[in-house]
Motif scaffolding. Structure first.
Motif, PDB file in Angstrom:
ATOM      1  N   GLY A 186      -3.083  30.379  36.918  1.00  0.00           N
ATOM      2  CA  GLY A 186      -1.683  30.583  36.593  1.00  0.00           C
ATOM      3  C   GLY A 186      -1.266  29.716  35.413  1.00  0.00           C
ATOM      4  O   GLY A 186      -1.103  28.505  35.544  1.00  0.00           O
ATOM      5  N   VAL A 187      -1.093  30.327  34.264  1.00  0.00           N
ATOM      6  CA  VAL A 187      -0.710  29.604  33.058  1.00  0.00           C
ATOM      7  C   VAL A 187       0.795  29.362  33.087  1.00  0.00           C
ATOM      8  O   VAL A 187       1.584  30.309  33.170  1.00  0.00           O
ATOM      9  CB  VAL A 187      -1.097  30.390  31.791  1.00  0.00           C
ATOM     10  N   ALA A 188       1.201  28.096  33.022  1.00  0.00           N
ATOM     11  CA  ALA A 188       2.620  27.737  33.083  1.00  0.00           C
ATOM     12  C   ALA A 188       3.207  27.742  31.679  1.00  0.00           C
ATOM     13  O   ALA A 188       3.063  26.778  30.918  1.00  0.00           O
ATOM     14  CB  ALA A 188       2.783  26.367  33.743  1.00  0.00           C
ATOM     15  N   LEU A 189       3.887  28.834  31.320  1.00  0.00           N
ATOM     16  CA  LEU A 189       4.503  28.977  30.004  1.00  0.00           C
ATOM     17  C   LEU A 189       5.962  28.552  30.087  1.00  0.00           C
ATOM     18  O   LEU A 189       6.744  29.102  30.870  1.00  0.00           O
ATOM     19  CB  LEU A 189       4.403  30.428  29.519  1.00  0.00           C
ATOM     20  N   THR A 190       6.333  27.584  29.294  1.00  0.00           N
ATOM     21  CA  THR A 190       7.709  27.098  29.294  1.00  0.00           C
ATOM     22  C   THR A 190       8.578  27.961  28.379  1.00  0.00           C
ATOM     23  O   THR A 190       8.085  28.785  27.594  1.00  0.00           O
ATOM     24  CB  THR A 190       7.775  25.643  28.804  1.00  0.00           C
ATOM     25  N   HIS A 191       9.888  27.755  28.474  1.00  0.00           N
ATOM     26  CA  HIS A 191      10.801  28.436  27.561  1.00  0.00           C
ATOM     27  C   HIS A 191      10.465  28.077  26.122  1.00  0.00           C
ATOM     28  O   HIS A 191      10.511  28.934  25.229  1.00  0.00           O
ATOM     29  CB  HIS A 191      12.247  28.054  27.891  1.00  0.00           C
ATOM     30  N   ALA A 249      16.359  24.428  30.421  1.00  0.00           N
ATOM     31  CA  ALA A 249      15.873  23.560  29.357  1.00  0.00           C
ATOM     32  C   ALA A 249      14.601  24.138  28.752  1.00  0.00           C
ATOM     33  O   ALA A 249      13.865  24.891  29.409  1.00  0.00           O
ATOM     34  CB  ALA A 249      15.597  22.158  29.907  1.00  0.00           C
ATOM     35  N   GLY A 250      14.343  23.778  27.503  1.00  0.00           N
ATOM     36  CA  GLY A 250      13.142  24.287  26.851  1.00  0.00           C
ATOM     37  C   GLY A 250      11.865  23.878  27.544  1.00  0.00           C
ATOM     38  O   GLY A 250      10.858  24.603  27.509  1.00  0.00           O
ATOM     39  N   SER A 251      11.870  22.724  28.208  1.00  0.00           N
ATOM     40  CA  SER A 251      10.664  22.240  28.888  1.00  0.00           C
ATOM     41  C   SER A 251      10.478  22.843  30.271  1.00  0.00           C
ATOM     42  O   SER A 251       9.433  22.634  30.899  1.00  0.00           O
ATOM     43  CB  SER A 251      10.716  20.714  29.006  1.00  0.00           C
ATOM     44  N   ASP A 252      11.468  23.603  30.763  1.00  0.00           N
ATOM     45  CA  ASP A 252      11.337  24.237  32.075  1.00  0.00           C
ATOM     46  C   ASP A 252      10.311  25.365  32.009  1.00  0.00           C
ATOM     47  O   ASP A 252      10.228  26.099  31.013  1.00  0.00           O
ATOM     48  CB  ASP A 252      12.680  24.820  32.534  1.00  0.00           C
ATOM     49  N   VAL A 253       9.553  25.543  33.087  1.00  0.00           N
ATOM     50  CA  VAL A 253       8.616  26.663  33.157  1.00  0.00           C
ATOM     51  C   VAL A 253       9.406  27.966  33.301  1.00  0.00           C
ATOM     52  O   VAL A 253      10.289  28.080  34.163  1.00  0.00           O
ATOM     53  CB  VAL A 253       7.633  26.497  34.323  1.00  0.00           C
ATOM     54  N   ALA A 254       9.119  28.937  32.453  1.00  0.00           N
ATOM     55  CA  ALA A 254       9.785  30.238  32.494  1.00  0.00           C
ATOM     56  C   ALA A 254       8.934  31.284  33.198  1.00  0.00           C
ATOM     57  O   ALA A 254       9.437  32.093  33.974  1.00  0.00           O
ATOM     58  CB  ALA A 254      10.101  30.707  31.069  1.00  0.00           C
TER      59      ALA A 254
END
Length: 507
Positions: A179-184, A160-165
């Motif tokens: 740690g920067v959590a960048l999502t899809h 999903a787009g909101s998942d962390v990639a």
């Protein structure tokens, strides 16, 4: 490369969808070149699918974190896309990370696996719980591609787009990496923004010569190039000779370079020769290219696109117009279409036009949280603004001018001095290769402006520096101390670490 296919900006929510689309639509076009090997889009997609199957076999599942040595090698790129495609979370780290630094990353992310070469893994024991295991590049890419299974039949539902990639650790200029959590979604919108501003097309061949842990690789020029069906050439390291060789041999048209790389290139004896004739422009990241470097590149016929971005923004949030060489060196261009940008005063209110203040950014490419062992920690305020800690101003053309860090301002005798302003004035002094400016404690002045210079030969004297600045800057901005150093302290992504400059001072 030739062709006329220029697809629209990607609309699929998950990171890597642009490669799948390219493999379906232009399978035979050249996607990646690394050392003595190349991959078409179809071949690159197959390598990714086979790596998904191997990761699944080793027990990596959706949501698991995979720490990866961000070396500039094709296996790392394939692993990047395989991990994110299967819904796991990639944690890329600098290839020369120490055991202690790796322990911090693992403590924060609790990874399922660490993927690296034997040297990197040596002396780094596996997790005592047995949950985290170590994989070498040969484990994931054993070289038997002719018989290796692909990922057909596995549970590979798109994330999903909101998942962390990706969890991208900052270089730790504030003392502790985050740690920067960048999502899809973050990475997709970063690509949409970049494609709107950068002149990348299917005929472009882009050179990448930075570690793959850099956000400029995760969300920057190579992703834009693949989205436009172009070719990416991956250099194993940055070296000016190798850079020039690759431009000549592969007819490179564009490249990403931090300012220090660009400066070394312009000072190389081969810079004026014909081997760079195909190079049309360089994207400068980490900081705008300094004036002398930018002028030399423009005189050589190589355009410079200055940008401003952060790990937290997924890549660039401003880009300068290609072909413009006027204005202050610190001008980083206008904001991209899907990012809001404010310059605020100490109370958080907008500054008057042209007045400096802290830069805030907001938009779908901006990460909303940091990943920690105790759970997510907000990266933005309640209104969604990320407070960058950088100082800047907006000029009359709506362009962002970056003038330093909020905490980097030198206060000498009650006067504020922006280090970047002094640095940009000093970089054109003959014999200066690199320069950084900071404050040093002083019993009389509180702080004194101090220049740290990497020089050719013996370098300039303090008197040379003051003579050069006479007429360029007010006297209170002139350095009172000078330290000629072999190199400036930089973090994993090449960003200057100003808090370490004081350790270079002579007693």
């Amino acid at each position: 490369m030739t062709g006329t296919v220029t697809p629209p900006a990607p609309t699929d929510a998950w990171f890597g969808a642009h490669l799948v689309a390219s493999a379906d639509e232009v399978p035979s076009r050249l996607a990646l070149v690394a050392t003595d090997r190349s991959w078409t889009y179809a071949e690159l997609d197959l390598a990714i699918r086979r790596t998904v199957a191997r990761l699944d076999k080793f027990g990596v599942r959706r949501g698991d974190r995979v720490v990866m040595q961000g070396a500039a090698r094709p296996e790392a790129l394939v692993t990047l896309f395989a991990v994110t495609r299967m819904g796991a979370v990639l944690v890329p780290v600098h290839p020369q990370l120490t055991a202690g630094e790796l322990a911090v990353v693992c403590a924060e992310t609790a990874p399922r696996a660490v993927v690296a070469d034997e040297r990197f893994l040596s002396g780094r024991p596996a997790d005592g719980s047995g949950r985290c295991f170590r994989l070498t590049w040969d484990d994931l890419h054993p070289g038997d591609e002719g018989s290796a299974p692909a990922a057909e039949g596995l549970d590979t539902e798109a994330p999903a787009g909101s998942d962390v990639a990706v969890i991208a650790f900052t270089s730790g200029t504030s003392g502790h990496p985050k740690g920067v959590a960048l999502t899809h979604d973050n990475l997709r919108w970063s690509m949409v923004n970049g494609l709107d501003r950068l002149p990348v097309g299917p005929d472009d061949v882009a050179l990448v010569a930075t570690p793959l842990a850099h956000v400029a690789v995760l969300g920057g020029l190579p992703q834009y190039t693949w989205a436009r069906r172009g070719t990416v050439v991956l250099a194993p390291r940055f070296d000016p000779d190798l850079f020039i060789d690759l431009v000549r041999d592969h007819r490179i048209t564009c490249a990403f370079a931090v300012p220090a790389m660009a400066a070394l290139l312009t000072r190389h004896p081969r810079f004026a020769g014909g081997d760079l004739d195909t190079l049309r422009w360089i994207l400068s990241g980490g900081a705008p290219a300094q004036t002398a470097t930018r002028d030399l590149l423009h005189e050589r016929g190589i355009g410079v696109v200055d940008s401003y971005g952060l790990t937290e923004s997924g890549a660039g949030v401003t880009y300068s117009a290609l072909g413009t060489a006027d204005g202050p060196a610190a001008v980083a261009g206008c904001p991209v279409p899907h990012v809001e940008l404010l310059v605020v005063d100490e109370a958080g209110g907008p500054t008057p036009a042209g007045a400096p203040g802290e830069i805030w950014v907001r938009g779908p490419s901006v990460a909303s949280s940091y990943w920690t062992a105790d759970g997510p920690r907000p990266a933005t305020d309640p209104a969604g603004w990320f407070h960058t800690g950088d100082r800047g101003r907006i000029d009359a053309q709506g362009r962002l001018e970056v003038v330093g860090r909020v905490k980097d301002t030198v206060i000498t005798g009650g006067e504020n001095v922006d280090p970047a302003e002094v640095e940009n004035a000093l970089i054109s002094l003959p014999g200066v290769v690199e320069v950084a400016v900071a404050g040093a404690p002083d019993a009389v002045w509180g702080e004194v402006v101090t220049a740290f210079v990497v020089a050719e030969g013996d370098g300039p004297s303090l008197e040379d520096i003051r003579a050069h600045l006479d007429g360029r800057l007010a006297r209170h901005k002139w350095p009172r101390r000078l330290s000629v150093v072999p190199a400036l302290p930089r973090g994993a992504t090449g960003k200057l670490q100003r808090q370490r400059l004081a350790t270079l001072l002579d007693d």
